[in-house]
Design a protein around this motif. Sequence first.
Motif, PDB file in Angstrom:
ATOM      1  N   ILE A 124       0.786  -1.234   0.000  1.00  0.00           N
ATOM      2  CA  ILE A 124       0.000   0.000   0.000  1.00  0.00           C
ATOM      3  C   ILE A 124       0.815   1.280   0.000  1.00  0.00           C
ATOM      4  CG2 ILE A 124      -2.079  -0.974   0.995  1.00  0.00           C
ATOM      5  CD1 ILE A 124      -1.148  -0.227   3.665  1.00  0.00           C
ATOM      6  N   THR A 125       2.141   1.182   0.032  1.00  0.00           N
ATOM      7  CA  THR A 125       2.925   2.413   0.073  1.00  0.00           C
ATOM      8  C   THR A 125       2.952   3.069  -1.304  1.00  0.00           C
ATOM      9  OG1 THR A 125       4.308   1.317   1.683  1.00  0.00           O
ATOM     10  CG2 THR A 125       5.091   3.399   0.842  1.00  0.00           C
ATOM     11  N   SER A 126       2.158   4.111  -1.472  1.00  0.00           N
ATOM     12  CA  SER A 126       2.227   4.876  -2.701  1.00  0.00           C
ATOM     13  C   SER A 126       2.125   6.352  -2.354  1.00  0.00           C
ATOM     14  CB  SER A 126       1.111   4.481  -3.654  1.00  0.00           C
ATOM     15  OG  SER A 126      -0.094   5.030  -3.225  1.00  0.00           O
ATOM     16  N   PRO A 128       0.264   9.169  -3.184  1.00  0.00           N
ATOM     17  CA  PRO A 128      -0.935   9.836  -2.686  1.00  0.00           C
ATOM     18  C   PRO A 128      -1.417   9.281  -1.347  1.00  0.00           C
ATOM     19  CG  PRO A 128      -1.178   9.283  -4.988  1.00  0.00           C
ATOM     20  CD  PRO A 128       0.067   8.625  -4.535  1.00  0.00           C
ATOM     21  N   VAL A 129      -1.300   7.971  -1.149  1.00  0.00           N
ATOM     22  CA  VAL A 129      -1.734   7.388   0.121  1.00  0.00           C
ATOM     23  C   VAL A 129      -0.893   7.947   1.261  1.00  0.00           C
ATOM     24  CG1 VAL A 129      -1.880   5.247   1.436  1.00  0.00           C
ATOM     25  CG2 VAL A 129      -2.636   5.303  -0.925  1.00  0.00           C
ATOM     26  N   ARG A 131       0.754  10.693   1.251  1.00  0.00           N
ATOM     27  CA  ARG A 131       0.509  12.119   1.423  1.00  0.00           C
ATOM     28  C   ARG A 131      -0.725  12.343   2.282  1.00  0.00           C
ATOM     29  NH1 ARG A 131      -0.900  14.604  -3.776  1.00  0.00           N
ATOM     30  NH2 ARG A 131       0.942  13.497  -4.456  1.00  0.00           N
ATOM     31  N   GLU A 132      -1.806  11.594   1.993  1.00  0.00           N
ATOM     32  CA  GLU A 132      -3.020  11.748   2.790  1.00  0.00           C
ATOM     33  C   GLU A 132      -2.764  11.391   4.250  1.00  0.00           C
ATOM     34  OE1 GLU A 132      -5.803  13.106   2.073  1.00  0.00           O
ATOM     35  OE2 GLU A 132      -5.295  13.428  -0.027  1.00  0.00           O
ATOM     36  N   LEU A 133      -2.039  10.300   4.469  1.00  0.00           N
ATOM     37  CA  LEU A 133      -1.801   9.857   5.841  1.00  0.00           C
ATOM     38  C   LEU A 133      -0.911  10.843   6.588  1.00  0.00           C
ATOM     39  CD1 LEU A 133      -1.341   6.036   5.351  1.00  0.00           C
ATOM     40  CD2 LEU A 133      -3.167   7.175   6.571  1.00  0.00           C
ATOM     41  N   GLN A 136      -2.747  13.818   7.734  1.00  0.00           N
ATOM     42  CA  GLN A 136      -3.590  13.582   8.911  1.00  0.00           C
ATOM     43  C   GLN A 136      -2.766  13.284  10.155  1.00  0.00           C
ATOM     44  OE1 GLN A 136      -6.809  13.999   8.587  1.00  0.00           O
ATOM     45  NE2 GLN A 136      -6.596  14.329   6.402  1.00  0.00           N
ATOM     46  N   GLY A 137      -1.460  13.283  10.017  1.00  0.00           N
ATOM     47  CA  GLY A 137      -0.616  13.017  11.178  1.00  0.00           C
ATOM     48  C   GLY A 137      -0.593  11.556  11.577  1.00  0.00           C
ATOM     49  N   ALA A 138      -0.955  10.673  10.651  1.00  0.00           N
ATOM     50  CA  ALA A 138      -1.028   9.255  11.011  1.00  0.00           C
ATOM     51  C   ALA A 138       0.312   8.543  10.883  1.00  0.00           C
ATOM     52  CB  ALA A 138      -2.064   8.541  10.143  1.00  0.00           C
ATOM     53  N   ILE A 173       6.806   6.022  11.470  1.00  0.00           N
ATOM     54  CA  ILE A 173       6.068   4.924  10.832  1.00  0.00           C
ATOM     55  C   ILE A 173       6.378   4.861   9.347  1.00  0.00           C
ATOM     56  CG2 ILE A 173       3.764   4.074  10.301  1.00  0.00           C
ATOM     57  CD1 ILE A 173       2.878   5.108  12.963  1.00  0.00           C
ATOM     58  N   TRP A 177       7.642   1.841   7.162  1.00  0.00           N
ATOM     59  CA  TRP A 177       6.859   1.343   6.036  1.00  0.00           C
ATOM     60  C   TRP A 177       7.713   1.069   4.820  1.00  0.00           C
ATOM     61  CZ3 TRP A 177       1.235   2.995   4.834  1.00  0.00           C
ATOM     62  CH2 TRP A 177       0.404   2.508   5.838  1.00  0.00           C
TER      63      TRP A 177
ATOM     64  N   TYR B  44      -1.098   1.016  12.681  1.00  0.00           N
ATOM     65  CA  TYR B  44      -1.661   2.260  13.191  1.00  0.00           C
ATOM     66  C   TYR B  44      -2.216   3.161  12.082  1.00  0.00           C
ATOM     67  CZ  TYR B  44      -1.806   6.846  15.382  1.00  0.00           C
ATOM     68  OH  TYR B  44      -2.194   8.081  15.797  1.00  0.00           O
ATOM     69  N   ASN B 231       0.943   1.509  -7.654  1.00  0.00           N
ATOM     70  CA  ASN B 231       1.305   2.562  -6.712  1.00  0.00           C
ATOM     71  C   ASN B 231       2.155   3.665  -7.322  1.00  0.00           C
ATOM     72  OD1 ASN B 231      -0.027   1.584  -4.488  1.00  0.00           O
ATOM     73  ND2 ASN B 231       1.667   0.251  -3.898  1.00  0.00           N
ATOM     74  N   MET B 279     -10.144  10.183   3.952  1.00  0.00           N
ATOM     75  CA  MET B 279      -9.659   8.868   4.378  1.00  0.00           C
ATOM     76  C   MET B 279     -10.450   7.753   3.697  1.00  0.00           C
ATOM     77  SD  MET B 279      -7.048   8.872   6.413  1.00  0.00           S
ATOM     78  CE  MET B 279      -6.204  10.232   5.667  1.00  0.00           C
ATOM     79  N   THR B 282      -8.903   7.410   0.395  1.00  0.00           N
ATOM     80  CA  THR B 282      -7.623   6.700   0.480  1.00  0.00           C
ATOM     81  C   THR B 282      -7.849   5.210   0.667  1.00  0.00           C
ATOM     82  OG1 THR B 282      -6.854   8.683   1.598  1.00  0.00           O
ATOM     83  CG2 THR B 282      -5.366   6.812   1.590  1.00  0.00           C
TER      84      THR B 282
END
Lengths: 292, 312
Positions: A124-126, A128-129, A131-133, A136-138, A173, A177, B44, B231, B279, B282
């Motif tokens: 799942i590491t791409s 845009p993903v 960037r969104e995370l 959000q500080g995730a 994180i 990742w 997480y 991706n 989210m 995403t």
Amino acid sequence: MTSLRRRISLRLREALHGYGFIALWIAGFSLFTLVPLIETFRYSLHQVTVTAEGIRLDFTQWANYTRALFTDPNFIERVIGYAIETIVSVPIVLIFSMIIAIFLNLNFKFKGVFRTIFFLPVVITSGPVIRELTAQGATAAPGIANVPAVAEFLAQLPRTLRSPVEYLLTSFILILWFSGVQILIYLSSLQKVDKSIYEAAAIDGASAWEAYWKITLPSLSTANLVNAVYTVITLSHFSENKVIQYIYNQTYAVQGGIGYASAMAFLYFAVMVILLGIVYLFLAGQAKKERD
Amino acid sequence: MQTLRRLNLDGLKSLLFGSRTRSGLLFSALLYTLLIAIGFVYLYPLLFMFVTSLKSPSDLLNPMVQWVPTELYTGNYEKAYRVLDYPNTLMASILVSVVPSLLQTFVASLVGYGLARYRFWGKNLVLLFILATFIIPPQNTLIPQMLAYKELGLLGSPWALILPAMLAQGYRSAIFILIFYQSFISLPKVLEEAARLDGASDLRIFLTIAVPSALPAFIVSFIFSVVWYWNETFLTAIFLEGGVTTLPMQLSRFVQAYENLYPPGTVNIFDRLNEAVKMSGTFLNIAPLLVMYFLLQKWFVESVERTGITGE
């Protein structure tokens, strides 16, 4: 005489068949890598203007390079940031993926579940993903950066030290990742180690600790090198990388244009090669010693 | 009495710290604690994403609601589904990741086989250049490629990605070539030589003997190729701009697309763009990959172990 000629013709035939198999690659390499690379280098020495009829090139010698190195503070700042982040990330990724690989090489219950979790980032590491995370500080280490004591501690640090530490806390994180493929590589190296060596060592009275340092770690030295190189390259090519984004934006900028972006691309490539060289020097000696 | 106590102590010790044959309780406890902690760190962001995506606008504003939403709210997903234009972008994503992957895997296997089985002049140079194609950053070759595509009218069409894949210059082709090189080198030659004596052509030997025996390498290459193409957004965004829109591309212009569908100012406060909708978008983006991963996850690990990806 005839046998010699026959042998030569056999070798020639073999070579021709070999070239036949890689012919597609040769065509692709010339068309999609070599020619564009030379072309980009040519652009980097010119002021490139895109007009309705096509591209106009005005030769400017090394002006694009000197501009990137000496007049544009944004570029150098981003490159230094990238170099620091990479140097900080590589050991963390290596240590982390090695620990996880060693865990996954043990036998325990629910191994499959944990294995599934640890390889999830590969999938799942791409850009845009991430960037969104990040937005959000995730991706920060949960909560740590917000603890007042930590903030205080950060404020005390000198500036040069602060940015790597801050990067570490806010992107913890994210760094982890990037370890998916590395775990796989370590794991496959670990599984090649002959189990009987451990048994022999145990009979000779070696503790698990000693076995780790004397058997496990040396047998991973090649994997270390492969992983370090892989990590540097993935981090450097990642589309959310600030240098890459800056170069990309400059391509369309009125002031910079294609020529300037090309020059920066080459400078960035040079920095990346230097980083790879550092990593290689650090780890290659060890790997070689092990192979002999 | 003395010996009995001694025995008991030994038993306790081996229960806690383990013995030669089995690991102890203490060790197991430590192992699981660490595994769960690390697993949590990994999960997480995903948990965060998933939980946030289920929050209704009032839950988002409520500071009491952290990890458990008060209701199962699917409104975010409905919006994200529309904003992402999900069926179309999903099909586009599948097209531009599966087709180049199939071609790239096959061509990489041809090249890898040629390098592993034949002696010819310049082989080491070719291997060096293959490594170089992995190292060279895409922006060093991107602009001329883009201009050439523009000239040929291929910009925005899937061909812009398919052509390089056909010529072993697709996304990370170098890795796949090296995987095949490694796995063909480690396969025994005997069968192929026997077939050659029987008069089979080189291509036929490759297709009927080499390909089936390197099946794990094919599977692992194809899976990774699909994932990486899916991706990869930097190249796709540039090559497909103005034409095909993939799921990640649509995600990166989510805000803009949202405001086209729900213009700010005309919608009520609950329909404004918030992080829950983002989210959801995403999550919808990675959902197909998650499904594929859970279906094929056995292959991810086991075939990598079998293909010897490490390249010693």
